[in-house]
Design an enzyme around this catalytic site. Structure first.
Site, mmCIF file in Angstrom:
data_model
loop_
_atom_site.group_PDB
_atom_site.id
_atom_site.type_symbol
_atom_site.label_atom_id
_atom_site.label_comp_id
_atom_site.label_asym_id
_atom_site.label_seq_id
_atom_site.Cartn_x
_atom_site.Cartn_y
_atom_site.Cartn_z
ATOM 1 N N SER A 1 149.180 37.303 35.093
ATOM 2 C CA SER A 1 149.039 36.768 36.437
ATOM 3 C C SER A 1 150.256 35.900 36.736
ATOM 4 O O SER A 1 150.879 35.347 35.810
ATOM 5 C CB SER A 1 147.745 35.960 36.473
ATOM 6 N N SER A 2 150.578 35.761 38.017
ATOM 7 C CA SER A 2 151.793 35.000 38.364
ATOM 8 C C SER A 2 151.651 33.514 38.027
ATOM 9 O O SER A 2 152.645 32.782 38.074
ATOM 10 C CB SER A 2 152.134 35.191 39.839
ATOM 11 N N CYS A 3 150.441 33.053 37.662
ATOM 12 C CA CYS A 3 150.283 31.634 37.284
ATOM 13 C C CYS A 3 150.968 31.325 35.953
ATOM 14 O O CYS A 3 151.054 30.168 35.551
ATOM 15 C CB CYS A 3 148.813 31.237 37.227
ATOM 16 N N TYR B 1 144.299 28.789 31.183
ATOM 17 C CA TYR B 1 144.278 30.229 31.472
ATOM 18 C C TYR B 1 145.687 30.804 31.367
ATOM 19 O O TYR B 1 145.908 31.848 30.733
ATOM 20 C CB TYR B 1 143.723 30.440 32.888
ATOM 21 N N LYS C 1 147.379 33.681 28.854
ATOM 22 C CA LYS C 1 148.106 34.871 29.339
ATOM 23 C C LYS C 1 149.521 34.916 28.750
ATOM 24 O O LYS C 1 150.016 35.995 28.399
ATOM 25 C CB LYS C 1 148.174 34.858 30.869
ATOM 26 N N HIS D 1 139.303 33.518 46.486
ATOM 27 C CA HIS D 1 140.684 33.251 46.871
ATOM 28 C C HIS D 1 140.782 33.167 48.394
ATOM 29 O O HIS D 1 139.846 33.524 49.103
ATOM 30 C CB HIS D 1 141.603 34.360 46.335
HETATM 31 N N1 LIG Z 1 142.606 39.090 41.291
HETATM 32 C C1 LIG Z 1 143.879 38.732 41.409
HETATM 33 O O1 LIG Z 1 144.348 38.271 42.470
HETATM 34 C C2 LIG Z 1 144.805 38.904 40.231
HETATM 35 C C3 LIG Z 1 146.142 38.665 40.457
HETATM 36 C C4 LIG Z 1 147.020 38.793 39.433
HETATM 37 C C5 LIG Z 1 146.552 39.153 38.177
HETATM 38 N N2 LIG Z 1 145.268 39.390 37.946
HETATM 39 C C6 LIG Z 1 144.873 39.703 36.559
HETATM 40 O O2 LIG Z 1 144.184 40.926 36.429
HETATM 41 C C7 LIG Z 1 143.215 40.823 35.375
HETATM 42 C C8 LIG Z 1 141.868 41.232 35.930
HETATM 43 O O3 LIG Z 1 141.559 40.400 37.044
HETATM 44 P P1 LIG Z 1 140.448 40.802 38.120
HETATM 45 O O4 LIG Z 1 140.798 40.059 39.358
HETATM 46 O O5 LIG Z 1 140.268 42.265 38.148
HETATM 47 O O6 LIG Z 1 139.184 40.100 37.456
HETATM 48 P P2 LIG Z 1 137.645 40.496 37.627
HETATM 49 O O7 LIG Z 1 137.433 41.156 38.949
HETATM 50 O O8 LIG Z 1 136.865 39.272 37.288
HETATM 51 O O9 LIG Z 1 137.434 41.590 36.492
HETATM 52 C C9 LIG Z 1 137.482 41.266 35.128
HETATM 53 C C10 LIG Z 1 136.653 42.285 34.393
HETATM 54 O O10 LIG Z 1 136.663 41.949 32.993
HETATM 55 C C11 LIG Z 1 135.333 42.076 32.505
HETATM 56 N N3 LIG Z 1 135.112 41.184 31.373
HETATM 57 C C12 LIG Z 1 135.293 39.849 31.325
HETATM 58 N N4 LIG Z 1 134.955 39.376 30.114
HETATM 59 C C13 LIG Z 1 134.558 40.449 29.383
HETATM 60 C C14 LIG Z 1 134.069 40.608 28.063
HETATM 61 N N5 LIG Z 1 133.932 39.554 27.230
HETATM 62 N N6 LIG Z 1 133.745 41.846 27.639
HETATM 63 C C15 LIG Z 1 133.864 42.917 28.460
HETATM 64 N N7 LIG Z 1 134.316 42.829 29.728
HETATM 65 C C16 LIG Z 1 134.656 41.595 30.183
HETATM 66 C C17 LIG Z 1 134.465 41.672 33.672
HETATM 67 O O11 LIG Z 1 133.159 42.146 33.503
HETATM 68 P P3 LIG Z 1 131.921 41.250 34.041
HETATM 69 O O12 LIG Z 1 132.238 40.955 35.483
HETATM 70 O O13 LIG Z 1 130.739 42.114 33.830
HETATM 71 O O14 LIG Z 1 131.941 40.006 33.200
HETATM 72 C C18 LIG Z 1 135.197 42.335 34.830
HETATM 73 O O15 LIG Z 1 134.822 43.681 34.984
HETATM 74 C C19 LIG Z 1 143.269 39.389 34.880
HETATM 75 O O16 LIG Z 1 144.044 39.346 33.721
HETATM 76 C C20 LIG Z 1 143.964 38.628 35.996
HETATM 77 O O17 LIG Z 1 144.737 37.555 35.520
HETATM 78 C C21 LIG Z 1 144.363 39.282 38.958
#
Ligand SMILES: NC(=O)c1ccc[n+]([C@@H]2O[C@H](COP(=O)([O-])OP(=O)(O)OC[C@H]3O[C@@H](n4cnc5c(N)ncnc54)[C@H](OP(=O)(O)O)[C@@H]3O)[C@@H](O)[C@H]2O)c1
Length: 326
Positions: free
Chosen positions: A108-110, A137, A141, A180
């Site tokens: 993530s950009s953080c 966090y 990362k 967000h």
């Molecule tokens: N959203 C953004 O704006 C953004 C921007 C930049 C980068 N990212 C990066 O992209 C990645 C995913 O982010 P996201 O926004 O897609 O998050 P998200 O919507 O919360 O999805 C995360 C997924 O991981 C699963 N998970 C978490 N803990 C787990 C565990 N112990 N075992 C199995 N599955 C698990 C969650 O399942 P459950 O929900 O069932 O727990 C969920 O399906 C992260 O690394 C984040 O830093 C996101």
């Protein structure tokens, strides 16, 4: 990736993982492996090892993480650093043992310093202090990036870390308490319109600039990277710099422009009120995406189009009652 390659998406129900899943299905991949959190807890090393040795994936998209907003990060900092370190270590180590050909680690950009020059280049990693509110966090990362780099050097693996900008799209979190800015503004504006309210209140002055990428565009970018030929993929993994690449649009908008676009797309004709007693956060956050552009990838979803699709997804969630009322 070949159409019958074994491809595991960790976190396929999340915002990022679901976008990667849609893109792989769209491109016709037939051997996509998924497990819900309930079926496989990625914090459970023995279960992860057993899963990898049974399934033997060729390619891994590591999009599972413990993710949250400022409130969750500051209330549960220990959970955020511990769970993310354990989860990513389990998957990276199991991938090595299973001989995974390529792995994409979602960061993530953080991870970048709080006050780094704009636009943010990959080389700014570890050049200054981090934003304190989500430092645990971000450090998890950064450790993930360092693990990918170290494994590549020591074990000859081909693991790449991708750093997306702020994402939005179907499956976003629309709960006002921890969402967000973009999904929160969609929800507030939709509710103001539905209730006939005359104004929407927005935190801060509206002047900070932010970059937003539609999640399906990120899905395409991740598949594009995973499919690079060996030379171009290998060039991203050299010994001297971390295996790291930014993904974004390269364009930013002010929070005021964001709120105005949402109001226009949703047909809200009331007033936007900026509550200047609330904090603005950092003045600008824009990624330098020239490396990604040099590989031939550009985002394709226009901002208005992305907002319209996200709003429709929000309406769907509401009608399926998968999000709680305000
Ligand atoms: N959203 C953004 O704006 C953004 C921007 C930049 C980068 N990212 C990066 O992209 C990645 C995913 O982010 P996201 O926004 O897609 O998050 P998200 O919507 O919360 O999805 C995360 C997924 O991981 C699963 N998970 C978490 N803990 C787990 C565990 N112990 N075992 C199995 N599955 C698990 C969650 O399942 P459950 O929900 O069932 O727990 C969920 O399906 C992260 O690394 C984040 O830093 C996101």
């Amino acid at each position: 990736m070949h159409s019958d390659s074994r491809i595991y998406i960790a976190g396929h129900r999340g915002l990022v993982g679901s976008a990667i899943h849609r893109e792989l299905l769209r491109q016709g991949y037939r051997n996509i492996i998924t497990r819900t959190h309930e079926e496989l807890d990625l914090l459970d090393k023995l279960a992860v090892d057993a899963f990898f040795s049974a399934e033997k994936p060729d390619f891994v998209f590591l999009a599972a993480a413990k993710v949250g907003g400022i409130l969750a990060n500051s209330t549960y900092p220990a959970d955020f650093i511990r769970d993310n370190l354990i989860l990513q270590t389990n998957v990276i180590e199991a991938s090595r043992n299973a001989g995974v050909k390529r792995l994409l680690f979602l960061g993530s950009s953080c991870i970048y310093p709080r006050l780094c020059p704009q636009p943010i280049k990959e080389e700014y990693l570890l050049t200054g202090p981090l934003e304190p509110t989500n430092r645990p966090y971000a450090i998890a990362k950064i450790a993930g990036i360092e693990m990918c780099w170290s494994y590549n050097r020591q074990f000859g693996t081909r693991y790449l870390a991708v750093m997306p900008t702020n994402l939005y799209g179907p499956g976003d979190n629309f709960e006002l308490a921890n969402s967000h800015v973009l999904p929160a503004l969609i929800r507030k504006t939709a509710e103001a319109k539905a209730s006939g309210a005359k104004q929407v209140v927005i935190w801060g002055t509206g002047t900070p600039r932010r970059e937003f990428l539609y999640s399906d565009d990120l899905g395409q970018a991740c598949c594009c990277l995973m499919n690079l030929d060996d030379n171009r993929f290998g060039a991203l993994l050299n010994e001297d710099t971390p295996p790291l690449i930014n993904i974004g649009t390269g364009e930013d908008v002010t929070i005021r422009e964001l709120a105005e676009t949402i109001a226009r797309e949703l047909g809200f004709d009331g007033t936007l009120v900026f509550d200047t007693t609330k904090p603005d956060g950092t003045p600008q956050k824009l990624l330098d995406v020239s490396l990604m552009h040099s590989l031939g990838w550009h985002h394709t979803t226009g901002f208005e189009e992305g907002i319209r699709r996200t709003w429709l997804a929000f309406c769907d969630q509401l009608s399926n009652q998968t999000i709680p009322p305000k």
